[in-house]
Design an enzyme around this catalytic site. Structure first.
Site, PDB file in Angstrom:
ATOM      1  N   VAL A  67       1.589   7.973   7.923  1.00 48.91           N
ATOM      2  CA  VAL A  67       2.603   7.252   7.154  1.00 48.91           C
ATOM      3  C   VAL A  67       2.268   7.370   5.675  1.00 48.91           C
ATOM      4  CG1 VAL A  67       3.650   4.993   6.686  1.00 48.91           C
ATOM      5  CG2 VAL A  67       3.020   5.599   9.028  1.00 48.91           C
ATOM      6  N   ALA A 119      -1.259   5.967   1.795  1.00 45.45           N
ATOM      7  CA  ALA A 119      -0.929   6.601   3.074  1.00 45.45           C
ATOM      8  C   ALA A 119      -1.971   6.185   4.103  1.00 45.45           C
ATOM      9  CB  ALA A 119      -0.910   8.121   2.925  1.00 45.45           C
ATOM     10  N   LYS A 120      -1.700   6.427   5.350  1.00 45.68           N
ATOM     11  CA  LYS A 120      -2.687   6.146   6.407  1.00 45.68           C
ATOM     12  C   LYS A 120      -2.272   6.917   7.641  1.00 45.68           C
ATOM     13  CE  LYS A 120      -6.357   3.419   7.096  1.00 45.68           C
ATOM     14  NZ  LYS A 120      -7.349   2.911   6.119  1.00 45.68           N
ATOM     15  N   GLY A 121      -3.256   7.201   8.499  1.00 42.87           N
ATOM     16  CA  GLY A 121      -2.948   7.898   9.738  1.00 42.87           C
ATOM     17  C   GLY A 121      -3.767   7.347  10.881  1.00 42.87           C
TER      18      GLY A 121
END
Ligand code: NAD
Length: 436
Positions: free
Chosen positions: A80, A125-127
């Site tokens: 995201v 962001a992050k995943g």
């Protein structure tokens, strides 16, 4: 191996999708409430506030791999990009069986806030992958990491979005991610991830950076409330990268570590745990469980232990309305992301317990990630002393600015951090304007 999405579809075409709805519980709902709290302080920039409530881009990927026994397994992965107004997306990748889209969305938004709070030229962001990596062999873990990297390769890149380690991911996983992206590009791209091994363009000081940042803001906050770190009693939840390093630095400054909780259990020793010995025990046994001569406590007794500083450094939503009344500490320093629910935040505030929020307390890791990214671009590497000095300076300056805003508006440090950070993000948004 099917993995259901955490968020059910919206009820009517006119209703907000459930993941955009502040009433929707979970980490994203908490983040939306935090944004609502600061909106009145944003002045004319508040006309852009909806930008903060809608992630810019969300990718859900299927990650199929062949297991060692020849069967196929499918895992659900996410990346995201919450906001890129101030620069490329930046944030970690988490491998955990409870990862959900809502969680990754919230973590990506907190990265936007955190990066702006310490003035890094990054968005958020992050995943994550919904997987328990402990159930995979090393070969399976490598295949999972490489396939996931290929799947999200369409949106990451050194100038687009730069992943890093988070819960259950480490330097080796970053090395596989860097290699996979580079092979697909046909050229080595060191700057596509941070938190890499030193031999591959990683930065000195990165492994310790988040814990060092927690310690630095802890020192600053302690001064403001007249707490002597050298005499303070500390309790830490999570004894991994963040909790373990923070505990080590507090102990080196003379503090007494009295209690630690991790996924294996809770240990307590009023006279003080031997931190170097406990770190060795965890690296050998994977948990603090069984560490002698500490006493074992039932997990729910952890929150009420007699201490001055409490450091949650494990997962989200650990300090809740159910346990916030038990906390004895004068100050909570959030090493973890999102460890305190808004209800618990209010209870701690009413009880006069200072909360140093995640969005500033654990920003040390991404700050040294930024240094790593800069070093990779210039292929010129700095000494560890240089890195630590710059890190401490950035953390102190950011904390001082946030403290001043909290004082000025008579708000909590969390709200003050959001005011500073959201203003910076929305100012960038306004200056850039909308295109097309
Ligand atoms: P880690 O995997 O190194 O350690 C996690 C720790 O949490 C372990 O000690 C584990 O036993 C413990 N834990 C897991 N489940 C638990 C449970 N149910 N109850 C109690 N303890 C539990 O992870 P980390 O890198 O130290 O990250 C910890 C937190 O800090 C996460 O919220 C992460 O997002 C945040 N964070 C990490 C960094 C970083 O640079 N590593 C940076 C910013 C924020």
């Amino acid at each position: 191996m099917p993995h259901a999405l955490a968020t059910p579809p919206a009820k009517s075409p006119h209703a907000l999708p459930s993941f955009l709805d502040p009433e929707h519980l979970g980490p994203w709902g908490i983040y939306l409430q935090q944004v609502d709290r600061v909106t009145p302080y944003l002045g004319s920039l508040s006309r852009w506030v909806e930008t903060l409530k809608r992630p810019k881009r969300m990718l859900i990927v299927d990650v199929p791999i062949e297991l060692d026994n020849g069967t196929m397994a499918h895992f659900e992965g996410y990346r995201v990009q919450h906001n890129t107004s101030r620069g490329p997306g930046k944030g970690g990748v988490r491998f955990h069986q409870d990862v959900t889209l809502s969680e990754v969305m919230a973590l990506s938004a907190w990265m936007s806030v955190k990066n702006a709070a310490v003035s890094l030229p990054f968005g958020g962001a992050k995943g994550g992958i919904r997987v328990d990596p402990k159930t995979l062999s090393r070969g399976e873990l490598e295949r999972l990491t490489r396939r996931y990297t290929s799947e999200i390769g369409i949106i990451i890149g050194p100038n687009k979005d730069i992943p890093a380690p988070d819960v259950n991911t480490n330097e080796q996983i970053m090395a596989w991610m860097m290699d996979t992206y580079s092979m697909n590009e046909g050229a080595t791209a060191s700057g596509v991830v941070t938190g890499k091994p030193i031999a591959l363009g990683g930065s000195l000081g990165r492994r310790e950076a988040t814990g060092r940042g927690v310690f630095t803001v802890g020192q600053e906050a302690a001064q403001h409330i007249g707490l002597d770190i050298g005499r303070a009693k500390i309790a830490v939840q999570g004894f991994g990268n963040v909790g373990g390093i923070a505990a080590k630095l507090f102990a080196q400054a003379g503090a007494t570590l009295v209690a630690v909780q991790d996924h294996g259990g809770t240990i307590y020793q009023a006279s003080g745990l031997d931190v170097p010995a406990l770190l060795r025990h965890v690296s050998e046994h994977g948990s603090v469980k069984g560490f002698a001569p500490a006493e074992t406590l039932p997990d729910d007794r952890f929150w009420g232990v007699d201490c001055d500083i409490l450091i949650p450094a494990a997962l989200e939503q650990q300090i809740t309305a159910a346990n916030a009344h038990q906390i004895q500490a004068r100050m909570v320093i959030e090493g973890a992301n999102g460890p305190t629910t808004p209800e618990a935040d209010d209870i701690l505030h009413e009880r006069g317990i200072l909360v140093v929020p995640d969005v500033i307390a654990n920003a040390g890791g991404v700050t040294v990630s930024y240094f790593e990214w800069v070093q990779d671009f210039s292929s010129f590497f700095w000494s560890e002393d240089d890195i630590n000095l710059r890190l401490v300076r950035i953390m102190r300056e950011a904390f001082a600015a946030i403290w001043q805003v909290a004082d000025e508006h008579r708000v909590s440090l969390r709200t003050a951090t959001f005011i500073v950070a959201c203003s910076r993000i929305l100012q960038a948004r306004e200056l850039r304007g909308l295109y097309p």
